[in-house]
Scaffold this active site. Structure first.
Site, PDB file in Angstrom:
ATOM      1  N   ASN A 168      45.178  29.210  -0.701  1.00 50.89           N
ATOM      2  CA  ASN A 168      44.638  29.554  -2.022  1.00 50.89           C
ATOM      3  C   ASN A 168      43.737  28.392  -2.442  1.00 50.89           C
ATOM      4  O   ASN A 168      44.233  27.338  -2.832  1.00 50.89           O
ATOM      5  CB  ASN A 168      45.801  29.751  -3.004  1.00 50.89           C
ATOM      6  N   TRP A 169      42.444  28.606  -2.333  1.00 50.04           N
ATOM      7  CA  TRP A 169      41.503  27.502  -2.605  1.00 50.04           C
ATOM      8  C   TRP A 169      41.344  27.255  -4.104  1.00 50.04           C
ATOM      9  O   TRP A 169      40.701  26.302  -4.504  1.00 50.04           O
ATOM     10  CB  TRP A 169      40.142  27.796  -1.961  1.00 50.04           C
ATOM     11  N   LYS A 170      41.880  28.136  -4.915  1.00 45.18           N
ATOM     12  CA  LYS A 170      41.784  28.002  -6.388  1.00 45.18           C
ATOM     13  C   LYS A 170      40.322  27.789  -6.790  1.00 45.18           C
ATOM     14  O   LYS A 170      39.432  28.345  -6.165  1.00 45.18           O
ATOM     15  CB  LYS A 170      42.728  26.894  -6.880  1.00 45.18           C
TER      16      LYS A 170
ATOM     17  N   HIS B 168      49.484  34.886 -10.056  1.00 48.86           N
ATOM     18  CA  HIS B 168      49.730  33.466  -9.788  1.00 48.86           C
ATOM     19  C   HIS B 168      50.178  32.790 -11.089  1.00 48.86           C
ATOM     20  O   HIS B 168      49.713  33.155 -12.163  1.00 48.86           O
ATOM     21  CB  HIS B 168      48.461  32.803  -9.244  1.00 48.86           C
TER      22      HIS B 168
ATOM     23  N   GLU C 151      49.379  30.146 -12.423  1.00 47.24           N
ATOM     24  CA  GLU C 151      48.283  29.587 -13.228  1.00 47.24           C
ATOM     25  C   GLU C 151      47.622  30.683 -14.072  1.00 47.24           C
ATOM     26  O   GLU C 151      47.181  30.433 -15.188  1.00 47.24           O
ATOM     27  CB  GLU C 151      47.275  28.877 -12.305  1.00 47.24           C
TER      28      GLU C 151
ATOM     29  N   GLU D  33      56.797  30.904  -5.765  1.00 45.07           N
ATOM     30  CA  GLU D  33      56.165  29.623  -6.066  1.00 45.07           C
ATOM     31  C   GLU D  33      56.823  29.010  -7.303  1.00 45.07           C
ATOM     32  O   GLU D  33      56.435  29.319  -8.435  1.00 45.07           O
ATOM     33  CB  GLU D  33      54.671  29.812  -6.346  1.00 45.07           C
TER      34      GLU D  33
ATOM     35  N   GLY E 131      51.392  21.725  -6.920  1.00 40.41           N
ATOM     36  CA  GLY E 131      50.479  20.615  -7.176  1.00 40.41           C
ATOM     37  C   GLY E 131      51.168  19.323  -7.581  1.00 40.41           C
ATOM     38  O   GLY E 131      50.523  18.389  -8.050  1.00 40.41           O
TER      39      GLY E 131
ATOM     40  N   SER F  96      53.462  22.686  -2.914  1.00 43.14           N
ATOM     41  CA  SER F  96      53.427  21.421  -2.163  1.00 43.14           C
ATOM     42  C   SER F  96      53.794  21.590  -0.684  1.00 43.14           C
ATOM     43  O   SER F  96      54.487  20.742  -0.106  1.00 43.14           O
ATOM     44  CB  SER F  96      54.316  20.370  -2.840  1.00 43.14           C
TER      45      SER F  96
ATOM     46  N   GLY G 115      48.147  25.566  -1.585  1.00 37.43           N
ATOM     47  CA  GLY G 115      47.053  25.194  -2.478  1.00 37.43           C
ATOM     48  C   GLY G 115      46.314  23.983  -1.938  1.00 37.43           C
ATOM     49  O   GLY G 115      45.478  24.087  -1.043  1.00 37.43           O
ATOM     50  N   GLY G 116      46.631  22.815  -2.484  1.00 33.49           N
ATOM     51  CA  GLY G 116      45.895  21.585  -2.168  1.00 33.49           C
ATOM     52  C   GLY G 116      45.663  21.339  -0.685  1.00 33.49           C
ATOM     53  O   GLY G 116      44.548  20.996  -0.263  1.00 33.49           O
TER      54      GLY G 116
END
Ligand code: 13P
Length: 254
Positions: free
Chosen positions: A12-14, A98, A100, A170, A176, A216, A237-238
């Site tokens: 997920n490149w956000k 998600h 977010e 999640e 993150g 993470s 993610g990251g």
């Protein structure tokens, strides 16, 4: 690693990557991951990069996902993107609900349910996200919260649609933060999710649905997390923003 269900690992490149940066990343991933057959690999770039990334992955083992979509098919919905528009770029998966978006765009379970139904109608596979906050975990409410999110976000799906849906657990406190759930914590909630699916749908559906863990995930913890019986993949993610880390996350699970 032998798994009951094929692993599905998605990046997920956000809200990251210009088109040029997205092309660099996807070309690197194609080179690194070309031999991988054991894992379903998905990348979810921002909408603006879908067109170019789509051309790159056409002849590869990498599939394309989007990070959100509208529950509507079209019309006067400024700023929204429909399932049909995603299909134009050969998108196969779409992340829905998600945390977010639940937090910053106030998306409700009821809205996520409408989106999931719209995705299936367009033959897109939804990746429906659920997960508790730190305060909810510490108050002992994890199962209550996740159970409510599942019942609300999956309302209206039939058994066939549910089997083609991916779930992502999640925990918000692990996103993150560098603090992943332990494999045991993840397994505990994943097993609860599968029991809940058996209760809402049936045992066969529950056995088939793939449940990703997200929060993470890194090259150093992906193998141990994925080795849990009910962890069938990852939503990253990251660490999905760099060729090295995302490909190592995948390779380390094989
Ligand atoms: P991180 O991997 O950066 O913790 O993000 C997880 C996530 O939100 C994936 O959807």
């Amino acid at each position: 690693m032998q798994k009951e269900r094929k692993l599905v690992i998605a990046g997920n490149w956000k809200m990251n990557k210009t088109v040029a940066e997205a092309l660099d990343l996807v070309q690197g991933l194609k080179r690194e991951l070309a031999p991988v057959k054991e894992v379903d690999i998905v990348v979810c770039p921002p909408f603006t990069a879908l067109g170019e990334v789509s051309k790159q992955v056409l002849d590869s083992n990498i599939r394309l996902g989007a990070q959100n979509m509208s529950e509507q098919n079209g019309g006067a919905y400024t700023g929204e993107i429909s399932a049909g528009m995603l299909k134009e770029f050969s998108v196969r998966y779409v992340i829905l609900g998600h945390s977010e978006r639940r937090q910053f765009q106030a998306e409700s379970d009821a809205l996520v349910a409408k989106k999931a139904l719209a995705a299936h109608t367009a033959a897109l596979k939804p990746i429906v996200c659920v997960g508790e906050t730190l305060a909810e975990r510490e108050a002992g409410q994890t199962e209550e919260v996740v159970g409510r999110q599942l019942r609300g976000s999956l309302a209206g799906l039939n058994k066939e649609q549910m089997q083609e849906t991916i779930l992502a657990y999640e925990p918000v406190w692990a996103i993150g933060t560098g603090r992943n759930a332990t494999p045991e914590q993840a397994q505990e909630v994943h097993a609860f999710i599968r029991r809940t699916l058996a209760a809402i749908f049936d045992g066969t559906v529950a056995k088939r649905v793939r449940i990703q863990y997200g929060g993470s995930v890194k090259p150093g913890n992906s193998r141990e997390l994925m080795s849990q019986a009910d962890v069938d993949g990852a939503l990253v993610g990251g660490a999905s923003l760099e060729v090295r880390s995302f490909s190592d996350i995948i390779k380390n699970t094989i």
